[in-house]
Design a protein around this motif. Sequence first.
Motif, PDB file in Angstrom:
ATOM      1  N   ALA A 156      28.308  35.474  40.582  1.00 20.11           N
ATOM      2  CA  ALA A 156      28.992  36.159  39.477  1.00 20.11           C
ATOM      3  C   ALA A 156      29.129  37.648  39.793  1.00 20.11           C
ATOM      4  CB  ALA A 156      28.211  35.963  38.187  1.00 20.11           C
ATOM      5  N   ARG A 157      28.064  38.213  40.377  1.00 19.68           N
ATOM      6  CA  ARG A 157      28.099  39.634  40.721  1.00 19.68           C
ATOM      7  C   ARG A 157      29.208  39.896  41.761  1.00 19.68           C
ATOM      8  NH1 ARG A 157      26.716  43.191  44.242  1.00 19.68           N
ATOM      9  NH2 ARG A 157      26.035  41.621  45.708  1.00 19.68           N
ATOM     10  N   LYS A 158      29.274  38.962  42.745  1.00 20.09           N
ATOM     11  CA  LYS A 158      30.284  39.125  43.798  1.00 20.09           C
ATOM     12  C   LYS A 158      31.688  39.017  43.217  1.00 20.09           C
ATOM     13  CE  LYS A 158      27.923  37.820  47.984  1.00 20.09           C
ATOM     14  NZ  LYS A 158      27.434  36.583  48.562  1.00 20.09           N
ATOM     15  N   SER A 159      31.875  38.042  42.290  1.00 19.04           N
ATOM     16  CA  SER A 159      33.238  37.901  41.781  1.00 19.04           C
ATOM     17  C   SER A 159      33.585  39.090  40.895  1.00 19.04           C
ATOM     18  CB  SER A 159      33.445  36.562  41.085  1.00 19.04           C
ATOM     19  OG  SER A 159      32.736  36.520  39.900  1.00 19.04           O
ATOM     20  N   LYS A 160      32.565  39.653  40.218  1.00 20.59           N
ATOM     21  CA  LYS A 160      32.830  40.846  39.410  1.00 20.59           C
ATOM     22  C   LYS A 160      33.208  42.012  40.349  1.00 20.59           C
ATOM     23  CE  LYS A 160      31.027  43.550  35.654  1.00 20.59           C
ATOM     24  NZ  LYS A 160      30.047  43.726  34.614  1.00 20.59           N
ATOM     25  N   GLU A 161      32.470  42.084  41.468  1.00 23.24           N
ATOM     26  CA  GLU A 161      32.732  43.150  42.433  1.00 23.24           C
ATOM     27  C   GLU A 161      34.154  43.041  42.982  1.00 23.24           C
ATOM     28  OE1 GLU A 161      30.627  44.452  46.535  1.00 23.24           O
ATOM     29  OE2 GLU A 161      29.344  43.802  44.902  1.00 23.24           O
ATOM     30  N   SER A 162      34.544  41.777  43.309  1.00 20.75           N
ATOM     31  CA  SER A 162      35.886  41.657  43.884  1.00 20.75           C
ATOM     32  C   SER A 162      36.947  41.845  42.803  1.00 20.75           C
ATOM     33  CB  SER A 162      36.053  40.342  44.640  1.00 20.75           C
ATOM     34  OG  SER A 162      36.323  39.312  43.762  1.00 20.75           O
ATOM     35  N   PHE A 163      36.609  41.450  41.558  1.00 23.77           N
ATOM     36  CA  PHE A 163      37.536  41.712  40.464  1.00 23.77           C
ATOM     37  C   PHE A 163      37.736  43.217  40.303  1.00 23.77           C
ATOM     38  CE2 PHE A 163      37.796  42.985  35.960  1.00 23.77           C
ATOM     39  CZ  PHE A 163      39.065  42.520  35.674  1.00 23.77           C
ATOM     40  N   LEU A 164      36.605  43.943  40.375  1.00 26.01           N
ATOM     41  CA  LEU A 164      36.663  45.398  40.248  1.00 26.01           C
ATOM     42  C   LEU A 164      37.512  46.018  41.349  1.00 26.01           C
ATOM     43  CD1 LEU A 164      33.118  46.744  39.437  1.00 26.01           C
ATOM     44  CD2 LEU A 164      35.197  47.012  38.144  1.00 26.01           C
ATOM     45  N   ALA A 165      37.242  45.543  42.576  1.00 20.99           N
ATOM     46  CA  ALA A 165      37.976  46.087  43.712  1.00 20.99           C
ATOM     47  C   ALA A 165      39.466  45.819  43.557  1.00 20.99           C
ATOM     48  CB  ALA A 165      37.455  45.487  45.003  1.00 20.99           C
ATOM     49  N   ASN A 166      39.797  44.583  43.136  1.00 19.01           N
ATOM     50  CA  ASN A 166      41.207  44.235  42.991  1.00 19.01           C
ATOM     51  C   ASN A 166      41.857  44.999  41.856  1.00 19.01           C
ATOM     52  OD1 ASN A 166      41.207  42.494  45.068  1.00 19.01           O
ATOM     53  ND2 ASN A 166      40.760  40.691  43.828  1.00 19.01           N
ATOM     54  N   MET A 167      41.142  45.046  40.714  1.00 19.41           N
ATOM     55  CA  MET A 167      41.723  45.720  39.565  1.00 19.41           C
ATOM     56  C   MET A 167      41.922  47.203  39.886  1.00 19.41           C
ATOM     57  SD  MET A 167      40.457  45.997  35.692  1.00 19.41           S
ATOM     58  CE  MET A 167      39.562  47.475  35.907  1.00 19.41           C
ATOM     59  N   SER A 168      40.891  47.756  40.517  1.00 17.64           N
ATOM     60  CA  SER A 168      40.958  49.152  40.894  1.00 17.64           C
ATOM     61  C   SER A 168      42.200  49.396  41.759  1.00 17.64           C
ATOM     62  CB  SER A 168      39.682  49.498  41.648  1.00 17.64           C
ATOM     63  OG  SER A 168      39.834  50.632  42.404  1.00 17.64           O
ATOM     64  N   HIS A 169      42.424  48.483  42.716  1.00 17.29           N
ATOM     65  CA  HIS A 169      43.557  48.628  43.612  1.00 17.29           C
ATOM     66  C   HIS A 169      44.876  48.445  42.879  1.00 17.29           C
ATOM     67  CE1 HIS A 169      46.497  47.313  46.627  1.00 17.29           C
ATOM     68  NE2 HIS A 169      45.913  48.239  47.351  1.00 17.29           N
ATOM     69  N   GLU A 170      44.936  47.360  42.099  1.00 15.74           N
ATOM     70  CA  GLU A 170      46.198  47.027  41.438  1.00 15.74           C
ATOM     71  C   GLU A 170      46.639  48.113  40.457  1.00 15.74           C
ATOM     72  OE1 GLU A 170      48.150  44.762  42.407  1.00 15.74           O
ATOM     73  OE2 GLU A 170      46.679  44.010  43.813  1.00 15.74           O
ATOM     74  N   ILE A 171      45.696  48.717  39.745  1.00 17.80           N
ATOM     75  CA  ILE A 171      46.095  49.712  38.749  1.00 17.80           C
ATOM     76  C   ILE A 171      46.322  51.079  39.395  1.00 17.80           C
ATOM     77  CG2 ILE A 171      45.480  50.835  36.559  1.00 17.80           C
ATOM     78  CD1 ILE A 171      43.846  48.377  35.880  1.00 17.80           C
ATOM     79  N   ARG A 172      45.455  51.382  40.362  1.00 15.90           N
ATOM     80  CA  ARG A 172      45.581  52.701  40.964  1.00 15.90           C
ATOM     81  C   ARG A 172      46.837  52.824  41.831  1.00 15.90           C
ATOM     82  NH1 ARG A 172      41.048  55.979  41.789  1.00 15.90           N
ATOM     83  NH2 ARG A 172      39.633  55.642  40.072  1.00 15.90           N
ATOM     84  N   THR A 173      47.254  51.712  42.413  1.00  7.91           N
ATOM     85  CA  THR A 173      48.427  51.780  43.291  1.00  7.91           C
ATOM     86  C   THR A 173      49.664  52.291  42.559  1.00  7.91           C
ATOM     87  OG1 THR A 173      47.500  50.129  44.740  1.00  7.91           O
ATOM     88  CG2 THR A 173      49.866  50.426  44.880  1.00  7.91           C
TER      89      THR A 173
END
Length: 534
Positions: A156-173
């Motif tokens: 769960a921690r890993k999927s949260k981490e990858s969700f964070l990384a993806n969301m961070s990327h998708e919104i910041r781009t």
Amino acid sequence: MKHVNLLILDDKEENIVSLSALLSEVEHIHIISSTDPNEALKICWKNDIAIALVDVQMPEINGFEFVSLLKSNPKTNHIMAIMVTAISKEDKYLLKGLESGAVDYLYKPLNPEITIAKVSSFVSQIHIQEEIKQKNIALEESQRQLILAKEEAEEARKSKESFLANMSHEIRTPINGIVGIIHILRNTSLNDEQRDWINRLDSASNSLLLIINDILDISKIDSGMMRIEYENFSIHKKLTDISNFFKIKALDKHITFETIIDPQLPEYIKSSPIRIQQIIDNFISNALKFTKEGRITLKASVVEQEDAQCTIKFTVTDTGIGIKSEALEKIFLAFEQGDDSITKKYGGTGLGLAIVKRLADLLDGKIEAESTYGVGSTFSFQATFQKIEDFKQQETLDTEAIPSLHKFDHVRILVAEDNELNSFMLEHILKSWGCEVDVAKNGHIAIEYVNQYDYDLIMMDTHMPVMSGFEAIQEIKTHPNPQKASTPIITISASVLEHEQAAAYEAGADSVIGKPFDPIDLYQKIDKLISKRV
Ligand code: ADP
């Protein structure tokens, strides 16, 4: 209680009968008997025998040999064997029995009390062993469950981490694109109205970025991924920087901003300047937001001081709208605001104080809030810090000292970026600095360009379709042509997660630039990498 199977092996039927009669007094046993050692062995293999009372003198296989056979077989070696013998109590016989694996002796003629007592004690021993076995099984099961739960939590921690990384990327781009275009537009000729629109656009994208940063911060803290970096710094300088920044903002609102610093305040401390600033900034931003007139005071006072440590309380007081006492309890909870009308009138996500509270916990400090509705509020953060004596702070780069941007001479740059708005913006900025620019939409096309042309620098987005930035970097850095392999690469990372930035360096990137990036920062990074190459 479970019954224990007990085997009596004796070649004489009458002995079996008398021993069985004797043992009828023992509770929780089930007696199986045999006069033939071979048959008895089969019984032991097929049944769950726990105790065997074995006659020593038998015609074909004697009792010692029978017990040895039991002990040599993994299926029967757990059976407790008690030798029943009429032979003298000489030591050599005793030893022989014990060596064969027997646990005790009973002597003929059998003493009823001793026999019953011995068998009863073995039966209760077996019961205890069984209980321990069951408990061990239960323990192993709960251990297994625990490991499973830990694995699930880690997953769960890993999927949260990858969700964070993806969301961070998708919104910041896309925000990166917007900020970049604003930068380009600012440098074109605009009338006053257009300039005003650009400023509003700028402020809106900055607010959006602040909200995203807040959401990412709280998710990072809650998933245990927020690392506090401790360093030595001047707390005086930090407070001066904060006051200078907010003084101007307060002036705009015609509010007085004052700073009161305790003369006892040490010059240098060890802590996290970024997180301390984040806490104080949050207090002052709220004070500014909720104060229409009057005064905001930032105070740093020493609560306690020893040789090596100092407890400091940072307080921000305002003369704003204040907070109702029932609301005061919940404002530190995530997404909670004073009351619903606050959102309508003042905006905000209700995340600021929740982050502040968590940061204070991470710094082993405490947060307090006092307020009188309609009069004003006081927020404070108190923690104990290590004092630093002789410490020379590194001079921070004075932005005023940045030389004016000269144009690059004959610099060819490859931009690998799938987001059209971003690649358009980057191309435009780089061209405005005199660079020749090629754009590749994914890592695979970037490799093809690298094979075909010579570049002075490559800017590589991390998340791209077909071939990711990391894979493309690895391929370029292991290119058979050493000239191409040494082309400097700047990774454009939209992730704020340290591990993703570290992964970029691991893949072979020479530098990393965040999204949204500061064009001056990008210019300096390019300048540095190119001058190294020449
Ligand atoms: P927000 O982003 O909504 O301001 P915060 O967590 O920073 O979120 O604040 C939560 C709530 O606490 C605010 O909505 C407001 O009701 C109240 N609050 C915080 N600081 C002040 C202040 N200085 N004066 C009045 N109300 C405040």
